[in-house]
Scaffold this motif. Structure first.
Motif, short mmCIF file in Angstrom:
data_model
loop_
_atom_site.label_atom_id
_atom_site.label_comp_id
_atom_site.label_asym_id
_atom_site.label_seq_id
_atom_site.Cartn_x
_atom_site.Cartn_y
_atom_site.Cartn_z
N ASN A 135 0.83 -1.21 0.00
CA ASN A 135 0.00 0.00 0.00
C ASN A 135 0.86 1.26 0.00
O ASN A 135 2.00 1.26 0.50
CB ASN A 135 -0.92 0.01 1.23
CG ASN A 135 -1.84 -1.18 1.26
OD1 ASN A 135 -2.76 -1.29 0.45
ND2 ASN A 135 -1.59 -2.11 2.19
N HIS A 136 0.31 2.34 -0.55
CA HIS A 136 1.00 3.64 -0.58
C HIS A 136 0.10 4.64 0.12
O HIS A 136 -0.99 4.96 -0.36
CB HIS A 136 1.26 4.06 -2.02
CG HIS A 136 2.13 5.27 -2.13
ND1 HIS A 136 3.40 5.35 -1.61
CD2 HIS A 136 1.92 6.49 -2.73
CE1 HIS A 136 3.94 6.53 -1.87
NE2 HIS A 136 3.05 7.23 -2.54
N GLU A 177 -4.65 -4.71 0.47
CA GLU A 177 -3.46 -4.89 -0.36
C GLU A 177 -3.55 -4.01 -1.60
O GLU A 177 -4.61 -3.88 -2.22
CB GLU A 177 -3.32 -6.35 -0.77
CG GLU A 177 -2.09 -6.65 -1.62
CD GLU A 177 -1.94 -8.13 -1.90
OE1 GLU A 177 -1.03 -8.49 -2.69
OE2 GLU A 177 -2.71 -8.93 -1.35
N GLY A 178 -2.41 -3.38 -1.96
CA GLY A 178 -2.32 -2.67 -3.23
C GLY A 178 -3.17 -1.43 -3.33
O GLY A 178 -3.66 -1.11 -4.41
N LEU A 179 -3.35 -0.70 -2.22
CA LEU A 179 -4.14 0.52 -2.25
C LEU A 179 -3.26 1.76 -2.25
O LEU A 179 -2.14 1.75 -1.71
CB LEU A 179 -5.07 0.60 -1.04
CG LEU A 179 -6.21 -0.41 -0.94
CD1 LEU A 179 -7.03 -0.11 0.32
CD2 LEU A 179 -7.09 -0.37 -2.18
N PRO A 223 -7.23 1.48 -6.00
CA PRO A 223 -6.25 0.39 -6.19
C PRO A 223 -5.04 0.92 -6.95
O PRO A 223 -5.18 1.69 -7.91
CB PRO A 223 -7.01 -0.65 -7.00
CG PRO A 223 -8.46 -0.35 -6.76
CD PRO A 223 -8.53 1.13 -6.59
N ARG A 224 -3.84 0.52 -6.53
CA ARG A 224 -2.64 0.98 -7.21
C ARG A 224 -2.70 0.70 -8.71
O ARG A 224 -2.26 1.52 -9.53
CB ARG A 224 -1.39 0.30 -6.63
CG ARG A 224 -0.78 0.98 -5.44
CD ARG A 224 0.63 0.50 -5.15
NE ARG A 224 1.14 -0.50 -6.04
CZ ARG A 224 1.35 -1.78 -5.74
NH1 ARG A 224 1.04 -2.22 -4.53
NH2 ARG A 224 1.85 -2.62 -6.62
N GLU A 247 -6.27 6.25 -13.35
CA GLU A 247 -7.65 6.70 -13.55
C GLU A 247 -8.05 7.82 -12.61
O GLU A 247 -9.19 8.27 -12.63
CB GLU A 247 -8.59 5.51 -13.40
CG GLU A 247 -8.34 4.40 -14.41
CD GLU A 247 -9.24 3.19 -14.19
OE1 GLU A 247 -10.44 3.39 -13.91
OE2 GLU A 247 -8.75 2.06 -14.29
N VAL A 248 -7.13 8.28 -11.75
CA VAL A 248 -7.47 9.33 -10.79
C VAL A 248 -7.98 10.58 -11.49
O VAL A 248 -8.84 11.29 -10.98
CB VAL A 248 -6.24 9.65 -9.92
CG1 VAL A 248 -6.46 10.91 -9.10
CG2 VAL A 248 -5.93 8.47 -9.00
N LYS A 249 -7.47 10.85 -12.68
CA LYS A 249 -7.90 12.06 -13.40
C LYS A 249 -9.40 12.06 -13.68
O LYS A 249 -10.00 13.12 -13.86
CB LYS A 249 -7.12 12.20 -14.70
CG LYS A 249 -7.24 11.05 -15.66
CD LYS A 249 -6.33 11.23 -16.86
CE LYS A 249 -6.39 10.04 -17.79
NZ LYS A 249 -5.48 10.21 -18.96
N HIS A 250 -10.03 10.87 -13.70
CA HIS A 250 -11.48 10.82 -13.92
C HIS A 250 -12.22 11.44 -12.74
O HIS A 250 -13.31 12.02 -12.92
CB HIS A 250 -11.93 9.38 -14.13
CG HIS A 250 -11.33 8.73 -15.34
ND1 HIS A 250 -11.17 9.40 -16.54
CD2 HIS A 250 -10.84 7.48 -15.55
CE1 HIS A 250 -10.61 8.59 -17.43
NE2 HIS A 250 -10.39 7.42 -16.85
N ALA A 251 -11.66 11.33 -11.53
CA ALA A 251 -12.27 11.98 -10.38
C ALA A 251 -12.23 13.50 -10.54
O ALA A 251 -13.19 14.21 -10.19
CB ALA A 251 -11.56 11.56 -9.09
#
Length: 380
Positions: free
Chosen positions: A319-320, A342-344, A357-358, A363-367
């Motif tokens: 996770n990060h 896991e993997g967040l 999810p990492r 896809e963060v730009k969609h937010a």
């Protein structure tokens, strides 16, 4: 080829929005102004790693570092790099892509140093092996001094579909090889499909295009005159105004720059120049393109977690976690606990919380798009 050491100036391109790093990155504080890898902002790290190059010939290195940025980013840019004099901030009154700002910089630098070699670098990349990076730049500067507009290509480590590629005439050498002699560029290739990327890497003749360009200022201006005459005409107008004094130049920038053609240096110049050269490089380069990249480069515990000190991590892996809230005191930190996940990617700011999810970090730009569509642009 002449063997004298030319004056070397570095132009750092420091505009852009960096929506893939929301909620840390905002319109008023984009990616290059963030300490995404700990320590100082990416922009400051970029400038400091090239200071030895700029300081050659007895000049103070900061006198040869230039920053191209937008009007709204001037205050945070100056805060990140107070060593750069105000006159070396090239403030674009409107975004016009990379060819106009590189052309403007070349013309401005040529007034100071007619024989200058200009190194153009993105502001938001990470370099793991700085000595090898400087070796590659040395080879590129020598190539440019000989009259070839030159770029640095990264030896690919995998078939990446998110980068453009540069094809060369012969195999560029294996990963880990020493900086090579410049090679002739055959062509630039847009971001490929997965199948084509695999073919490119297998051939050994393709390099990643990292957006680094090295040239004598006069050579770039000549190339712009040949391939982008409308831009050349605008730069001539800026030159005439500069001869009249700082006030006339500032007025001309506000009037002329917004009407310059909006075109990238790749499409407008590089794809048309004969005799273009590329230096293959292998120095731990990353474009730090997403939270996934930030996790890959971060220090991690034995379970692959990157998280603030004091976080509670139970049966958590890969996770990060990033806490970017403003704090009145060093110990004013909210406890973050992850259990059985896991993997967040988990990023917290004063007004937003991101959990993704990492593997879907791109896809963060969609937010950001959704917030703008809802009229909540203040959060972007």
């Amino acid at each position: 080829m002449t063997t004298t050491t030319p004056p070397i100036h570095v132009l750092i391109l420091a505009g852009g929005a960096g929506t893939r790093f929301w909620p840390a990155s905002r319109a008023a504080r984009p990616k290059q102004l963030l300490p995404l890898l700990g320590g100082e902002p990416l922009l400051a790290a970029t400038a400091r790693r090239v200071l030895p190059l700029c300081a050659r010939g007895g000049r103070a290195g900061w006198e040869r570092i230039w920053i191209a940025t937008g009007e709204h980013l001037v205050p945070p840019t100056r805060a990140a790099l107070p060593e750069v004099a105000e006159r070396r901030l090239l403030v674009e009154p409107a975004p016009r892509n990379t060819a106009p700002c590189i052309g403007w910089a070349a013309a401005t630098i040529a007034r100071d140093d007619p024989e200058a070699v200009v190194v153009v670098l993105p502001s938001d990349h990470h370099i793991a092996d700085v000595p090898r990076f400087l070796e590659a730049l040395d080879a590129a500067v020598a190539s440019a001094q000989g009259g070839a507009i030159t770029t640095i290509g990264i030896r690919p480590t995998h078939p990446e579909t998110g980068f453009g590629y540069i094809e060369v005439d012969e195999a560029a050498g294996a990963e880990g090889a020493a900086p090579a002699e410049p090679r002739r560029v055959r062509r630039f290739v847009e971001k490929p499909s997965r199948d084509r990327a695999e073919e490119f890497v297998a051939s050994g003749r393709f390099l990643w295009n990292a957006g680094m360009f090295i040239f004598r200022a006069g050579d770039m201006l000549a190339a712009i005159r040949a391939h982008l005459p409308a831009l050349a005409a605008g730069l001539d107008e800026l030159d005439r105004a500069a001869a009249l004094g700082p006030g006339a130049e500032a007025e001309a920038v506000l009037r002329v720059f917004p009407r310059l053609p909006s075109v990238s240096i790749d499409h407008g110049v590089m794809e048309h120049v004969a005799g273009l050269a590329v230096v293959p490089g292998d120095f731990g380069w990353s474009d730090v393109g997403s939270w996934q990249s930030a996790w890959e480069l971060a220090d991690k515990d034995e379970r692959g977690n990157s998280a603030p000190a004091g976080s509670v991590l139970i049966d958590a892996h890969g996770n990060h976690v990033v806490d970017l809230r403003a704090r009145a005191a060093p110990d004013d930190r909210r406890v973050i606990a992850l259990v059985g996940v896991e993997g967040l990617v988990v990023v917290e700011t004063d007004d937003a919380l991101l959990i993704v999810p990492r593997e879907r970090a791109q896809e963060v730009k969609h937010a950001v798009d959704e917030l703008k569509a809802r009229g909540q642009g203040r959060h972007t």
